[in-house]
Scaffold this active site. Structure first.
Site, PDB file in Angstrom:
ATOM      1  CB  SER A 112      -0.956  -0.031   1.186  1.00 39.98           C
ATOM      2  OG  SER A 112      -1.841   1.051   1.134  1.00 39.98           O
ATOM      3  CG  HIS A 113      -0.103   4.442   2.681  1.00 41.70           C
ATOM      4  ND1 HIS A 113      -1.224   3.659   2.859  1.00 41.70           N
ATOM      5  CD2 HIS A 113       0.190   4.970   3.894  1.00 41.70           C
ATOM      6  CE1 HIS A 113      -1.590   3.733   4.129  1.00 41.70           C
ATOM      7  NE2 HIS A 113      -0.755   4.511   4.777  1.00 41.70           N
ATOM      8  CE  LYS A 122      -4.478  -2.996   1.200  1.00 43.23           C
ATOM      9  NZ  LYS A 122      -4.733  -1.700   0.541  1.00 43.23           N
ATOM     10  CG  ASP A 245      -3.177   4.226  -2.008  1.00 43.88           C
ATOM     11  OD1 ASP A 245      -3.611   3.911  -3.136  1.00 43.88           O
ATOM     12  OD2 ASP A 245      -3.401   3.540  -0.994  1.00 43.88           O
ATOM     13  CG  ASP A 247      -2.887  -0.449  -2.558  1.00 41.54           C
ATOM     14  OD1 ASP A 247      -3.039   0.709  -2.137  1.00 41.54           O
ATOM     15  OD2 ASP A 247      -3.518  -1.422  -2.097  1.00 41.54           O
ATOM     16  CG  ASP A 249      -6.549   0.738  -1.673  1.00 42.54           C
ATOM     17  OD1 ASP A 249      -5.791   1.706  -1.412  1.00 42.54           O
ATOM     18  OD2 ASP A 249      -6.564  -0.306  -0.986  1.00 42.54           O
ATOM     19  NE  ARG A 250      -4.743   5.128   1.519  1.00 42.19           N
ATOM     20  CZ  ARG A 250      -4.132   6.152   2.127  1.00 42.19           C
ATOM     21  NH1 ARG A 250      -4.833   7.066   2.762  1.00 42.19           N
ATOM     22  NH2 ARG A 250      -2.828   6.253   2.097  1.00 42.19           N
ATOM     23  CG  HIS A 332      -9.896   3.246   1.689  1.00 37.79           C
ATOM     24  ND1 HIS A 332      -9.356   2.262   0.914  1.00 37.79           N
ATOM     25  CD2 HIS A 332      -9.058   3.397   2.738  1.00 37.79           C
ATOM     26  CE1 HIS A 332      -8.224   1.834   1.461  1.00 37.79           C
ATOM     27  NE2 HIS A 332      -8.024   2.515   2.573  1.00 37.79           N
TER      28      HIS A 332
END
Length: 468
Positions: A112-113, A122, A245, A247, A249-250, A332
């Site tokens: 992720s971040h 995940k 971000d 990956d 997703d944000r 998100h």
């Protein structure tokens, strides 16, 4: 002999790696290939025992991701599960694969971040979030060597073009001038294809995937990470800027004047067209969101619902209530309206452009129409793991005794004449999280003083900020 064989196949995860929403750790220290294989064995076993046989696997751009992916696939195969490998891409691309391919679950390898030396996993199972007790169960199964045996297959499926096609489905938005910042994260390749097909003028930053994140940290909720995007929007006089971000997703966004449009503000813009299509629908936001958002949803005829922070909690609640849209302060955004209900920053960006067109005003004008609130950033401070939930319980007990107006959905959110303040324990780190919002600075100062007084009564000083 049998006992010896069982011992051979047991696996202990590092105690810090099994988190609330995912499995995550530092490569070579708390997470490695043996862990990836054990995750494949345990998750594959759960899939087999629920009558399934196929799992989609994707990974982000981190240096360690391909090695972890190979070990994960080996683990799935050894448990008799077939791996459908969709390759490098954003986490929502894996979620999309899990939603549309003939599979029984999905795993994305992503840090992720987090900093470059982190990575993680995940998971989704049968179109639903996989978190909390589910993740602890993987650890229990690995420790006991409680695994099915078999010989699964492995195939590569290229889904990126199909994913981009789905992002554009039904697009009826305006031709805007947009700046984009992929932060050298996993969303870069899909973003390049998406921007090439959107109407308007598009200027892209950092779409090459680079695990070192050489330009800035890929977390759009930290304003300092939006500096290059702000400069791009200002230099070229663009309508807006959008950032992702690590990956994908944000989402983060800025308007044409370079102002950050925070997660709850984005949700209030996105909610308006959705509520025109689905009058009276429930719109969900987390406990950190502004009161202005909940008021706006109600004003638009929707039913605002405050819920627990955490993408897995929100997804679960959306399914339960049939909510078409939800979001978190962290960026998100979840669309079940014309989409699948998972958090997808690329899709949210497309919907933001569509919303701006449908509402007939620029993003800056939409931001101007919002009430001016003064608020703190998310204040995060270190606390001993054994004390974090206890402190929140003590604060709640005192507030109850004082007759305060408290929402206990996720920690303590206290309403006063000045505004509101929040104190909650992080589910993923040994930190407490606080936030406050008021109509003016004096009111905000009073709210922050209330937080500090409650912490003092529990023997806690709100010290240095913890990193995300």
């Amino acid at each position: 002999m049998k006992q010896h064989g069982t011992r051979q196949r047991m696996h202990q995860f590092h105690p810090t790696s099994l988190r609330e929403y995912d499995i995550r750790g530092i490569i070579g220290q708390t997470l490695g290939e043996a862990d990836a294989e054990a995750i494949g064995r345990s998750f594959g076993t759960l899939v087999r025992r629920s009558g399934g046989s196929r799992v989609a696997v994707g990974y982000d751009g981190r240096e360690s991701s391909p090695r972890l992916e190979a070990a994960l696939v080996a683990g799935l195969n050894k448990s008799g599960v077939d791996a459908v490998r969709v390759g490098l891409g954003a986490t929502p691309m894996l979620y999309y694969a899990e939603a549309v391919l003939d599979v029984d679950g999905g795993i994305q390898i992503t840090g992720s971040h987090n900093p470059p030396d982190y990575n993680g996993f995940k998971m989704v199972l049968r179109r639903g979030p996989f978190f909390g007790a589910d993740i602890q169960e993987l650890g229990r199964m690995a420790a006991a060597g409680d695994w099915e045996d078999g010989a699964g297959t492995s195939e590569h499926v290229d889904i990126e073009d199909r994913y981009v096609e789905r992002l554009l489905q039904g697009f009826d938005g305006p031709a805007l001038r947009v700046g984009w910042d992929a932060g050298n994260g996993a969303a870069g390749p899909a973003l390049e294809k998406l921007a090439a097909r959107l109407p308007g003028e598009h200027h892209l930053l950092y779409t090459d995937v680079d695990s070192a994140f050489p330009n800035h940290h890929p977390d759009p909720t930290e304003e300092k990470n939006l500096a290059d995007l702000k400069k791009l929007v200002a230099d070229k006089g663009l309508d807006l800027g959008i950032a992702f971000d690590g990956d994908g997703d944000r989402i983060g966004a800025i308007d044409g004047q370079g102002r950050v449009i925070w997660g709850d503000q984005l949700l209030s813009i996105l909610a308006e067209p959705v509520l025109q299509d689905v009058p009276g629908a429930t719109i969900i936001a987390d406990v950190k969101a502004s009161q202005a958002l909940y008021d706006r949803v109600a004003e638009l005829g929707g039913a605002p619902l405050m819920w627990k922070t955490g993408h897995s909690h929100i997804k679960k609640k959306m399914k339960e209530l049939g909510s078409p849209l939800a979001g978190e302060m962290s960026g998100h955004i979840f669309f079940a309206h014309d989409y699948y209900g998972f958090d997808d920053a690329l899709y949210s960006a497309v919907r933001l452009i569509r919303s701006v067109g449908r509402l007939g005003r620029s993003l800056a004008q939409l931001r101007d129409a919002m009430p001016d609130m003064v608020n703190t950033p998310e204040m995060r401070f270190q606390i001993d793991e054994s004390r974090k939930f206890a402190v929140v319980d003590e604060v709640l007990a005192r507030l109850e005794q004082d007759g305060a107006q408290v929402n206990r959905t996720d920690g303590a959110r206290v309403n006063t004449a000045d505004g509101w303040w929040l104190l909650r324990a992080s589910n993923t780190q040994d930190v407490l999280v606080a936030r406050a919002e008021a109509k003016g600075q004096e009111g905000l100062d009073r709210l922050v003083a209330q937080i500090d007084e409650q912490l003092r009564l529990s023997g806690v000083v709100r010290g240095p900020q913890a990193s995300h």
